[in-house]
Design a protein around this motif. Structure first.
Motif, PDB file in Angstrom:
ATOM      1  N   ARG A 105       1.005  -1.076  -0.127  1.00 30.80           N
ATOM      2  CA  ARG A 105      -0.097  -0.157  -0.059  1.00 30.80           C
ATOM      3  C   ARG A 105       1.003   1.411   0.104  1.00 30.80           C
ATOM      4  O   ARG A 105       0.682   2.135  -0.794  1.00 30.80           O
ATOM      5  CB  ARG A 105      -1.026  -0.066   1.193  1.00 30.80           C
ATOM      6  N   LEU A 106       1.786   1.181   0.870  1.00 28.49           N
ATOM      7  CA  LEU A 106       2.936   2.396   0.780  1.00 28.49           C
ATOM      8  C   LEU A 106       3.408   2.640  -0.424  1.00 28.49           C
ATOM      9  O   LEU A 106       4.024   3.814  -0.797  1.00 28.49           O
ATOM     10  CB  LEU A 106       3.779   2.197   1.819  1.00 28.49           C
ATOM     11  N   GLN A 107       3.740   1.691  -1.254  1.00 27.43           N
ATOM     12  CA  GLN A 107       4.282   1.820  -2.556  1.00 27.43           C
ATOM     13  C   GLN A 107       3.357   1.755  -3.572  1.00 27.43           C
ATOM     14  O   GLN A 107       3.616   2.730  -4.625  1.00 27.43           O
ATOM     15  CB  GLN A 107       5.306   0.323  -2.863  1.00 27.43           C
ATOM     16  N   GLN A 108       2.174   1.458  -3.575  1.00 31.17           N
ATOM     17  CA  GLN A 108       1.181   1.435  -4.793  1.00 31.17           C
ATOM     18  C   GLN A 108       0.552   2.761  -4.712  1.00 31.17           C
ATOM     19  O   GLN A 108       0.265   3.504  -5.721  1.00 31.17           O
ATOM     20  CB  GLN A 108       0.362   0.277  -4.616  1.00 31.17           C
ATOM     21  N   LYS A 109       0.056   3.237  -3.320  1.00 28.31           N
ATOM     22  CA  LYS A 109      -0.587   4.477  -3.184  1.00 28.31           C
ATOM     23  C   LYS A 109       0.079   5.215  -2.175  1.00 28.31           C
ATOM     24  O   LYS A 109      -0.219   5.339  -0.764  1.00 28.31           O
ATOM     25  CB  LYS A 109      -1.911   4.218  -2.965  1.00 28.31           C
ATOM     26  N   PRO A 110       1.298   5.827  -2.474  1.00 27.61           N
ATOM     27  CA  PRO A 110       2.021   6.647  -1.456  1.00 27.61           C
ATOM     28  C   PRO A 110       1.564   7.351  -0.756  1.00 27.61           C
ATOM     29  O   PRO A 110       0.675   8.376  -1.220  1.00 27.61           O
ATOM     30  CB  PRO A 110       3.322   7.038  -2.315  1.00 27.61           C
ATOM     31  N   TYR A 111       1.836   7.801   0.447  1.00 34.64           N
ATOM     32  CA  TYR A 111       1.271   8.823   1.386  1.00 34.64           C
ATOM     33  C   TYR A 111       2.314  10.096   1.217  1.00 34.64           C
ATOM     34  O   TYR A 111       3.393   9.758   0.617  1.00 34.64           O
ATOM     35  CB  TYR A 111       1.497   8.466   2.837  1.00 34.64           C
ATOM     36  N   ASP A 112       1.837  11.145   1.419  1.00 36.16           N
ATOM     37  CA  ASP A 112       2.764  12.376   1.471  1.00 36.16           C
ATOM     38  C   ASP A 112       3.910  12.373   2.197  1.00 36.16           C
ATOM     39  O   ASP A 112       4.983  12.541   1.737  1.00 36.16           O
ATOM     40  CB  ASP A 112       1.716  13.703   1.392  1.00 36.16           C
ATOM     41  N   PHE A 130       8.197  19.529   4.008  1.00 34.81           N
ATOM     42  CA  PHE A 130       7.790  18.889   2.726  1.00 34.81           C
ATOM     43  C   PHE A 130       7.194  19.898   1.713  1.00 34.81           C
ATOM     44  O   PHE A 130       7.744  19.903   0.396  1.00 34.81           O
ATOM     45  CB  PHE A 130       6.551  18.171   3.207  1.00 34.81           C
ATOM     46  N   LEU A 131       6.429  20.968   1.903  1.00 31.40           N
ATOM     47  CA  LEU A 131       6.102  22.025   1.063  1.00 31.40           C
ATOM     48  C   LEU A 131       7.202  22.640   0.345  1.00 31.40           C
ATOM     49  O   LEU A 131       7.217  23.007  -1.012  1.00 31.40           O
ATOM     50  CB  LEU A 131       5.159  23.108   1.488  1.00 31.40           C
ATOM     51  N   ASN A 132       8.352  22.990   1.048  1.00 28.17           N
ATOM     52  CA  ASN A 132       9.590  23.666   0.236  1.00 28.17           C
ATOM     53  C   ASN A 132      10.066  22.819  -0.657  1.00 28.17           C
ATOM     54  O   ASN A 132      10.523  23.053  -1.695  1.00 28.17           O
ATOM     55  CB  ASN A 132      10.447  24.114   1.438  1.00 28.17           C
ATOM     56  N   LYS A 133      10.360  21.431  -0.185  1.00 31.32           N
ATOM     57  CA  LYS A 133      10.848  20.378  -1.018  1.00 31.32           C
ATOM     58  C   LYS A 133      10.126  20.288  -2.361  1.00 31.32           C
ATOM     59  O   LYS A 133      10.569  20.012  -3.549  1.00 31.32           O
ATOM     60  CB  LYS A 133      11.410  19.104  -0.142  1.00 31.32           C
ATOM     61  N   LYS A 134       8.897  20.017  -2.189  1.00 32.92           N
ATOM     62  CA  LYS A 134       7.811  19.616  -3.110  1.00 32.92           C
ATOM     63  C   LYS A 134       7.698  21.078  -4.274  1.00 32.92           C
ATOM     64  O   LYS A 134       7.842  20.817  -5.169  1.00 32.92           O
ATOM     65  CB  LYS A 134       6.684  19.365  -2.781  1.00 32.92           C
ATOM     66  N   SER A 135       7.765  22.073  -3.660  1.00 30.15           N
ATOM     67  CA  SER A 135       7.816  23.379  -4.516  1.00 30.15           C
ATOM     68  C   SER A 135       8.998  23.765  -5.346  1.00 30.15           C
ATOM     69  O   SER A 135       8.998  24.406  -6.186  1.00 30.15           O
ATOM     70  CB  SER A 135       7.033  24.673  -3.637  1.00 30.15           C
TER      71      SER A 135
END
Length: 167
Positions: free
Chosen positions: A60-67, A142-147
């Protein structure tokens, strides 16, 4: 704070579609129901908590990853799945786009630099308010790295447009 408008936009989007967080810790005292309820009241509505990672959860962690995935270092894996939380962190870092956080009640477990993770939660023994503060810090990072990907893309597009207009 750099890029304040971008952070504000990210937090606005987070309110529209909350950040999905998964916590895996074998000790019920850490990240307990009271802490999760207070976090939920603070706006972190999508937190799933597990005690162990079995094959089903790993898939589940790999198929539908959490943020964001917060992993304890020891005691969270079934023997047929992985050696420890660091091995799971390494696997998820390579196979998903999840933001990986590791934590341990034993500080010496966190000095292992063999696995690249996004964040190390050094103090697992926290009050509920401290936990919410740390979640805010984790989500901001997380937002800094993703943005940063989008900032680079916007810069490249803008630079190529500028180059074409000058030429």
């Amino acid at each position: 704070m750099k890029h304040k408008p971008l952070k504000g936009f990210g937090k606005f989007l987070m309110k529209l579609n909350n950040v999905n967080i998964c916590i895996v810790d074998d000790e019920d005292i850490y990240f307990n129901k009271d802490m999760l309820n207070i976090a939920s009241n603070a706006g972190f509505n999508k937190i799933d908590r597990y005690s162990k990672i079995d094959n089903k959860l790993l898939n589940r962690l790999q198929q539908k990853p959490y943020d964001i995935v917060i992993l304890d270092v020891q005691g969270i894996t079934e023997p047929d799945v992985a050696k420890d939380g660091m091995q799971i962190a390494s696997l998820l870092s390579r196979t998903t786009c999840s933001y990986i956080v590791v934590t341990s009640a034993h500080q010496f477990h966190l000095v292992n630099e063999m696995t690249k993770v996004d964040y190390i939660m050094e103090n697992k023994i926290q009050t509920s308010a401290d936990f919410v503060d740390e979640l805010i810090e984790i989500v901001d990072d997380f937002l800094n790295k993703k943005s940063s990907f989008y900032k680079k893309a916007v810069f490249k597009v803008g630079f190529s447009i500028l180059k074409k207009s000058v030429a």
